[in-house]
Design a protein around this motif. Structure first.
Motif, PDB file in Angstrom:
ATOM      1  N   VAL A 103     -23.920  30.909   9.907  1.00 29.57           N
ATOM      2  CA  VAL A 103     -22.791  30.450  10.727  1.00 29.57           C
ATOM      3  C   VAL A 103     -22.866  28.940  10.911  1.00 29.57           C
ATOM      4  O   VAL A 103     -21.845  28.234  10.811  1.00 29.57           O
ATOM      5  CB  VAL A 103     -22.772  31.171  12.086  1.00 29.57           C
ATOM      6  N   ARG A 104     -24.068  28.433  11.158  1.00 29.06           N
ATOM      7  CA  ARG A 104     -24.229  26.988  11.305  1.00 29.06           C
ATOM      8  C   ARG A 104     -23.839  26.267  10.012  1.00 29.06           C
ATOM      9  O   ARG A 104     -23.153  25.242  10.042  1.00 29.06           O
ATOM     10  CB  ARG A 104     -25.681  26.668  11.686  1.00 29.06           C
ATOM     11  N   SER A 105     -24.269  26.800   8.883  1.00 32.70           N
ATOM     12  CA  SER A 105     -23.911  26.207   7.594  1.00 32.70           C
ATOM     13  C   SER A 105     -22.409  26.291   7.364  1.00 32.70           C
ATOM     14  O   SER A 105     -21.792  25.346   6.872  1.00 32.70           O
ATOM     15  CB  SER A 105     -24.654  26.927   6.461  1.00 32.70           C
ATOM     16  N   ALA A 106     -21.824  27.423   7.726  1.00 28.87           N
ATOM     17  CA  ALA A 106     -20.381  27.600   7.556  1.00 28.87           C
ATOM     18  C   ALA A 106     -19.605  26.609   8.419  1.00 28.87           C
ATOM     19  O   ALA A 106     -18.562  26.080   7.998  1.00 28.87           O
ATOM     20  CB  ALA A 106     -19.992  29.032   7.904  1.00 28.87           C
ATOM     21  N   LEU A 107     -20.092  26.340   9.615  1.00 24.95           N
ATOM     22  CA  LEU A 107     -19.430  25.365  10.488  1.00 24.95           C
ATOM     23  C   LEU A 107     -19.446  23.969   9.864  1.00 24.95           C
ATOM     24  O   LEU A 107     -18.450  23.229   9.938  1.00 24.95           O
ATOM     25  CB  LEU A 107     -20.115  25.336  11.849  1.00 24.95           C
ATOM     26  N   GLU A 108     -20.551  23.609   9.245  1.00 22.97           N
ATOM     27  CA  GLU A 108     -20.642  22.310   8.593  1.00 22.97           C
ATOM     28  C   GLU A 108     -19.669  22.223   7.424  1.00 22.97           C
ATOM     29  O   GLU A 108     -18.974  21.216   7.242  1.00 22.97           O
ATOM     30  CB  GLU A 108     -22.072  22.069   8.119  1.00 22.97           C
ATOM     31  N   ILE A 109     -19.623  23.274   6.625  1.00 23.93           N
ATOM     32  CA  ILE A 109     -18.702  23.297   5.482  1.00 23.93           C
ATOM     33  C   ILE A 109     -17.252  23.256   5.974  1.00 23.93           C
ATOM     34  O   ILE A 109     -16.414  22.543   5.426  1.00 23.93           O
ATOM     35  CB  ILE A 109     -18.941  24.550   4.623  1.00 23.93           C
ATOM     36  N   LEU A 110     -16.965  24.030   7.013  1.00 24.03           N
ATOM     37  CA  LEU A 110     -15.617  24.072   7.567  1.00 24.03           C
ATOM     38  C   LEU A 110     -15.181  22.701   8.044  1.00 24.03           C
ATOM     39  O   LEU A 110     -14.042  22.271   7.809  1.00 24.03           O
ATOM     40  CB  LEU A 110     -15.573  25.073   8.726  1.00 24.03           C
ATOM     41  N   SER A 111     -16.074  21.990   8.709  1.00 24.07           N
ATOM     42  CA  SER A 111     -15.764  20.651   9.205  1.00 24.07           C
ATOM     43  C   SER A 111     -15.488  19.673   8.066  1.00 24.07           C
ATOM     44  O   SER A 111     -14.606  18.812   8.180  1.00 24.07           O
ATOM     45  CB  SER A 111     -16.928  20.140  10.058  1.00 24.07           C
ATOM     46  N   GLU A 112     -16.217  19.845   6.965  1.00 27.77           N
ATOM     47  CA  GLU A 112     -16.091  18.896   5.849  1.00 27.77           C
ATOM     48  C   GLU A 112     -14.964  19.252   4.885  1.00 27.77           C
ATOM     49  O   GLU A 112     -14.279  18.365   4.370  1.00 27.77           O
ATOM     50  CB  GLU A 112     -17.417  18.867   5.074  1.00 27.77           C
ATOM     51  N   ALA A 113     -14.782  20.548   4.617  1.00 28.14           N
ATOM     52  CA  ALA A 113     -13.876  20.956   3.544  1.00 28.14           C
ATOM     53  C   ALA A 113     -12.795  21.936   3.967  1.00 28.14           C
ATOM     54  O   ALA A 113     -11.959  22.314   3.134  1.00 28.14           O
ATOM     55  CB  ALA A 113     -14.689  21.565   2.391  1.00 28.14           C
ATOM     56  N   GLY A 114     -12.788  22.353   5.216  1.00 24.86           N
ATOM     57  CA  GLY A 114     -11.792  23.312   5.661  1.00 24.86           C
ATOM     58  C   GLY A 114     -12.098  24.715   5.183  1.00 24.86           C
ATOM     59  O   GLY A 114     -13.100  24.964   4.501  1.00 24.86           O
ATOM     60  N   VAL A 115     -11.212  25.650   5.514  1.00 22.55           N
ATOM     61  CA  VAL A 115     -11.415  27.046   5.152  1.00 22.55           C
ATOM     62  C   VAL A 115     -11.464  27.226   3.638  1.00 22.55           C
ATOM     63  O   VAL A 115     -12.215  28.059   3.122  1.00 22.55           O
ATOM     64  CB  VAL A 115     -10.300  27.929   5.755  1.00 22.55           C
ATOM     65  N   ALA A 116     -10.671  26.439   2.919  1.00 18.58           N
ATOM     66  CA  ALA A 116     -10.609  26.584   1.463  1.00 18.58           C
ATOM     67  C   ALA A 116     -11.967  26.348   0.806  1.00 18.58           C
ATOM     68  O   ALA A 116     -12.253  26.918  -0.250  1.00 18.58           O
ATOM     69  CB  ALA A 116      -9.573  25.623   0.889  1.00 18.58           C
ATOM     70  N   GLY A 117     -12.799  25.525   1.411  1.00 18.43           N
ATOM     71  CA  GLY A 117     -14.097  25.221   0.821  1.00 18.43           C
ATOM     72  C   GLY A 117     -15.212  26.141   1.270  1.00 18.43           C
ATOM     73  O   GLY A 117     -16.359  25.976   0.856  1.00 18.43           O
ATOM     74  N   LEU A 118     -14.872  27.112   2.114  1.00 16.17           N
ATOM     75  CA  LEU A 118     -15.895  27.972   2.689  1.00 16.17           C
ATOM     76  C   LEU A 118     -15.975  29.313   1.960  1.00 16.17           C
ATOM     77  O   LEU A 118     -14.960  29.972   1.735  1.00 16.17           O
ATOM     78  CB  LEU A 118     -15.592  28.210   4.167  1.00 16.17           C
ATOM     79  N   SER A 119     -17.163  29.700   1.591  1.00 22.36           N
ATOM     80  CA  SER A 119     -17.410  30.994   0.956  1.00 22.36           C
ATOM     81  C   SER A 119     -18.818  31.438   1.311  1.00 22.36           C
ATOM     82  O   SER A 119     -19.644  30.636   1.791  1.00 22.36           O
ATOM     83  CB  SER A 119     -17.266  30.899  -0.564  1.00 22.36           C
ATOM     84  N   LEU A 120     -19.128  32.693   1.072  1.00 30.88           N
ATOM     85  CA  LEU A 120     -20.479  33.194   1.321  1.00 30.88           C
ATOM     86  C   LEU A 120     -21.495  32.464   0.442  1.00 30.88           C
ATOM     87  O   LEU A 120     -22.589  32.114   0.887  1.00 30.88           O
ATOM     88  CB  LEU A 120     -20.537  34.695   1.059  1.00 30.88           C
TER      89      LEU A 120
END
Length: 236
Positions: free
Chosen positions: A23-40
């Motif tokens: 979740v912490r990693s996903a939050l960082e990715i979300l902040s940088e790249a938005g939902v489109a850049g987030l995956s498992l």
């Protein structure tokens, strides 16, 4: 050569901490790249675990997104609590709660969009997210109730919805950059003016009793509020 296994020295998290790490990693990715850049897979890479490790805790991408959104609602509720605790009275508490909502959206625009947007199609299917969202709205409703505009449940629901509509709409305008043409006023200043204006309006309305008119909130057989009817006067 890429493999699904990862050397043990690249797996710093004990398996019990893996959901939190993801979740912490996903939050960082979300902040940088938005939902489109987030995956498992992206979250696993960020957390330095194997690509298959997330599936031990999250069935699919939506499950991870739901966990991230749940975190967001809990953070927003914590901001509400802190804002109200520092207010001098309940009505000011409601106003500063609204400001806290807007500032959360300003500070975490991509998280805000995830929490309220369409990326999670089955929000109610994720019990943790559903509970966190309800708790967040209940914090707003409790602040409305404490403000003392009315003790009628139907009125409390309406005022709560009005308050939410104002701060959510303003937040969306700010996040989408739609207020730039209205001048350089910072979001906090705008939110402070509008939330206090709304609270003052409810104070004024609560002090005025319309003559010869009763507001009735009845329920139809479907459980929905019936249309408001004027009170009968004289021999009508």
């Amino acid at each position: 050569m890429f493999t699904l296994s990862t050397p043990s020295e690249e797996r710093p998290y004990h398996h019990r901490d893996l959901p939190r790490a993801l979740v912490r990693s996903a939050l960082e990715i979300l902040s940088e790249a938005g939902v489109a850049g987030l995956s498992l897979r992206a979250a696993a890479r960020k957390a330095k675990v194997s690509a298959m490790a997330p599936y031990r805790h999250f069935a699919d991408k939506e499950a991870l997104l739901a966990a991230v959104a749940e975190y967001g609602f809990r953070q927003l509720t914590a901001r509400f609590t802190a804002a109200v605790a520092g207010a001098p009275d309940p009505r000011e508490g409601l106003a500063v709660l609204g400001v806290a909502y807007v500032l959360f959206a300003r500070d975490e625009p991509n998280l805000f969009k995830l929490m309220f947007g369409p990326a999670i199609e089955r929000k109610s299917a994720h019990s943790g997210l559903d509970e966190a969202g309800r708790s967040c709205f209940n914090a707003l409703r409790q602040a409305v109730e404490a403000a003392g505009f009315s003790d009628r449940p139907a009125d409390l629901d309406d005022v709560s919805l009005a308050c939410w509509s104002l701060v959510h709409g303003l937040s969306a305008l700010i996040v989408d950059g739609r207020l730039a043409q209205n001048g350089p006023a910072p979001p906090k200043a705008i939110a402070t003016r509008l939330t206090r204006l709304l609270v003052d309006a409810f104070v004024a309305l609560s002090d005025v009793k319309p003559a010869g008119r009763a507001i009735e909130h009845e329920e139809t057989s479907t459980g929905q509020p019936a249309r408001t009817q004027p009170a009968r006067r004289g021999n009508e």
